[in-house]
Motif scaffolding. Structure first.
Motif, mmCIF file in Angstrom:
data_model
loop_
_atom_site.group_PDB
_atom_site.id
_atom_site.type_symbol
_atom_site.label_atom_id
_atom_site.label_comp_id
_atom_site.label_asym_id
_atom_site.label_seq_id
_atom_site.Cartn_x
_atom_site.Cartn_y
_atom_site.Cartn_z
ATOM 1 N N UNK A 38 0.990 -1.204 -0.029
ATOM 2 C CA UNK A 38 0.056 -0.114 -0.023
ATOM 3 C C UNK A 38 0.689 1.014 0.108
ATOM 4 N N UNK A 39 1.822 1.133 0.652
ATOM 5 C CA UNK A 39 3.027 2.179 0.765
ATOM 6 C C UNK A 39 3.678 2.727 -0.841
ATOM 7 N N UNK A 40 3.796 1.410 -1.250
ATOM 8 C CA UNK A 40 4.283 1.517 -2.732
ATOM 9 C C UNK A 40 3.244 2.139 -3.739
ATOM 10 N N UNK A 41 2.118 1.654 -3.572
ATOM 11 C CA UNK A 41 1.079 2.219 -4.260
ATOM 12 C C UNK A 41 0.704 3.814 -3.976
ATOM 13 N N UNK A 42 0.983 4.321 -2.758
ATOM 14 C CA UNK A 42 0.924 5.437 -2.617
ATOM 15 C C UNK A 42 1.901 6.463 -2.960
ATOM 16 N N UNK A 43 3.096 5.912 -3.139
ATOM 17 C CA UNK A 43 4.140 6.568 -3.602
ATOM 18 C C UNK A 43 4.221 6.630 -5.400
ATOM 19 N N UNK A 94 -1.305 -1.992 -11.619
ATOM 20 C CA UNK A 94 -1.243 -3.657 -11.141
ATOM 21 C C UNK A 94 -1.360 -3.508 -9.748
ATOM 22 N N UNK A 95 -0.589 -2.517 -8.750
ATOM 23 C CA UNK A 95 -0.420 -2.403 -7.518
ATOM 24 C C UNK A 95 -2.028 -2.160 -6.871
ATOM 25 N N UNK A 96 -2.620 -1.358 -7.670
ATOM 26 C CA UNK A 96 -4.090 -1.150 -7.512
ATOM 27 C C UNK A 96 -4.852 -2.461 -7.350
ATOM 28 N N UNK A 97 -4.418 -3.392 -8.397
ATOM 29 C CA UNK A 97 -5.369 -4.413 -8.301
ATOM 30 C C UNK A 97 -4.923 -5.556 -6.923
ATOM 31 N N UNK A 98 -3.750 -5.704 -6.820
ATOM 32 C CA UNK A 98 -3.106 -6.260 -5.712
ATOM 33 C C UNK A 98 -3.903 -5.774 -4.411
ATOM 34 N N UNK A 99 -3.579 -4.530 -4.209
ATOM 35 C CA UNK A 99 -4.551 -3.959 -3.216
ATOM 36 C C UNK A 99 -5.733 -4.717 -2.935
ATOM 37 N N UNK A 100 -6.493 -4.522 -4.070
ATOM 38 C CA UNK A 100 -7.943 -5.047 -4.049
ATOM 39 C C UNK A 100 -7.965 -6.293 -3.600
ATOM 40 N N UNK A 101 -7.059 -7.112 -4.122
ATOM 41 C CA UNK A 101 -7.084 -8.613 -3.730
ATOM 42 C C UNK A 101 -6.523 -9.034 -2.267
ATOM 43 N N UNK A 102 -6.331 -7.746 -1.344
ATOM 44 C CA UNK A 102 -5.958 -7.829 0.039
ATOM 45 C C UNK A 102 -4.535 -7.870 0.205
ATOM 46 N N UNK A 103 -3.678 -7.643 -0.552
ATOM 47 C CA UNK A 103 -2.293 -7.694 -0.341
ATOM 48 C C UNK A 103 -1.647 -6.596 0.046
ATOM 49 N N UNK A 104 -2.396 -5.489 0.441
ATOM 50 C CA UNK A 104 -1.708 -4.063 0.761
ATOM 51 C C UNK A 104 -0.897 -4.207 1.780
ATOM 52 N N UNK A 105 -0.938 -4.924 2.897
ATOM 53 C CA UNK A 105 0.000 -5.076 4.003
ATOM 54 C C UNK A 105 1.221 -5.997 3.883
#
Length: 319
Positions: free
Chosen positions: A240-245, A269-280
């Motif tokens: 999630x921090x990488x997505x923010x950056x 791609x990071x947005x999709x990974x976040x949506x799948x629950x990988x954000x932390x």
């Protein structure tokens, strides 16, 4: 005399930084931000705990801010109990914004702090928790040279590479550039290694070959052996921090009419990974998009089953 140091944000990076300073005999004042557990640990090591940023400022010559994003930096600085509260400051104070935020945001915050008589540096870091633990961070500093000079020795406790890049905000420019590179490189590496694994190659030998060839890079040499090649995605630098950056990079590029094609794709791609629950999870978890789609596990070369694909709110398979 050693400077009195305040730290706001004693998470994955702030906690080891506080530990280094305490070990070197610095007076360290901390306050809770999100997680209280590190506060108790640091208190046992000798840190002085107070209740809010204003009190941190009152007990410090320099305050390091290590919270996740610009809204939290704003609150730390200008909130009701923020460090800019005038009544708490009877001495010179320097604030060092070590959070990764947009260059324009750090310049705006810095100007407002300077108007209140507070000196400001921006000093985002690179190296993650592992290099924070060894005191081997790269610290990218923006701000006036005469503001940096009195604090050089303090920063040297925290990082082995301190680079003064120019005026306030230029540290953030370098950090945005760095994270654009690693944020676009990680999906490429995931794609390459997924393909190599699917083709039946020994992925460790492929990694070694690339690492000693023109495709060599830090992630391939240092990061992937601990994450993707172990099928281990806990800890590290949160996705999630990488997505923010990446979103910071894109908004900056849009404001300046600079195309950012690769960064835009990586952000999706990071947005999709976040949506799948990988954000932390560590940001190498973006590789799970490739591994799950190809139904192969890079670390083992074995088939990856659908019951390994878990969503944020779902404990069963993603059907």
């Amino acid at each position: 005399m050693k400077q009195r140091v305040g730290i706001i944000g004693v998470g994955a990076i702030g906690h080891p930084l506080a530990t280094h300073l305490l070990h070197e005999g610095y007076s360290v004042t901390i306050c809770p931000h999100r997680n209280y557990a590190p506060i108790e640990q640091l208190k046992r090591q000798g840190a002085h705990s107070v209740s809010n940023p204003a009190e941190v400022a009152a007990h410090s010559d320099i305050v390091l801010i290590l919270v996740p994003d610009a809204p939290q930096v704003e609150d730390v600085c200008f909130g009701e109990q923020g460090l800019a509260v005038r009544s708490t400051r009877e001495h010179a104070l320097t604030v060092v914004v070590m959070s990764t935020i947009a260059p324009t945001a750090v310049q705006s915050i810095g100007e407002r702090l300077q108007d209140l008589g507070i000196r400001v540096l921006d000093a985002p870091v690179s190296g993650g928790p592992a290099r924070a633990a060894t005191g081997d961070l790269t610290i990218m500093v923006g701000g006036e040279a005469d503001v940096l000079a009195p604090h050089w020795e303090t920063l040297r406790v925290l990082g082995s590479h301190i680079i003064h890049l120019g005026p306030l905000g230029h540290g953030a420019i370098a950090k945005v550039a760095n994270n654009m590179i690693i944020g676009t490189l990680m999906p490429v590496l995931a794609e390459v290694l997924t393909l190599a694994t699917k083709m039946g190659a020994d992925v460790e030998k492929v990694r070694e070959a690339i690492a000693t060839s023109s495709g060599s890079n830090y992630l391939l040499e240092k990061w992937l052996p601990q994450t993707i090649l172990q099928d281990q995605y806990e800890g590290g630098f949160a996705l999630d921090l990488m997505l923010k950056d990446l979103q910071i990079a894109l908004s900056t590029a849009r404001a300046l009419d600079v195309p950012a094609f690769a960064t835009s794709l990586s952000a999706q791609l990071f947005t999709q990974a976040h949506g799948l629950g990988y954000g932390q999870k560590d940001y190498s978890a973006v590789s799970l998009l490739y591994q799950n789609a190809a139904q192969i596990t890079i670390a083992t070369g074995r088939a990856r089953h659908r019951d390994q694909i878990i969503t944020r709110n779902q404990k069963g398979p993603l059907l």
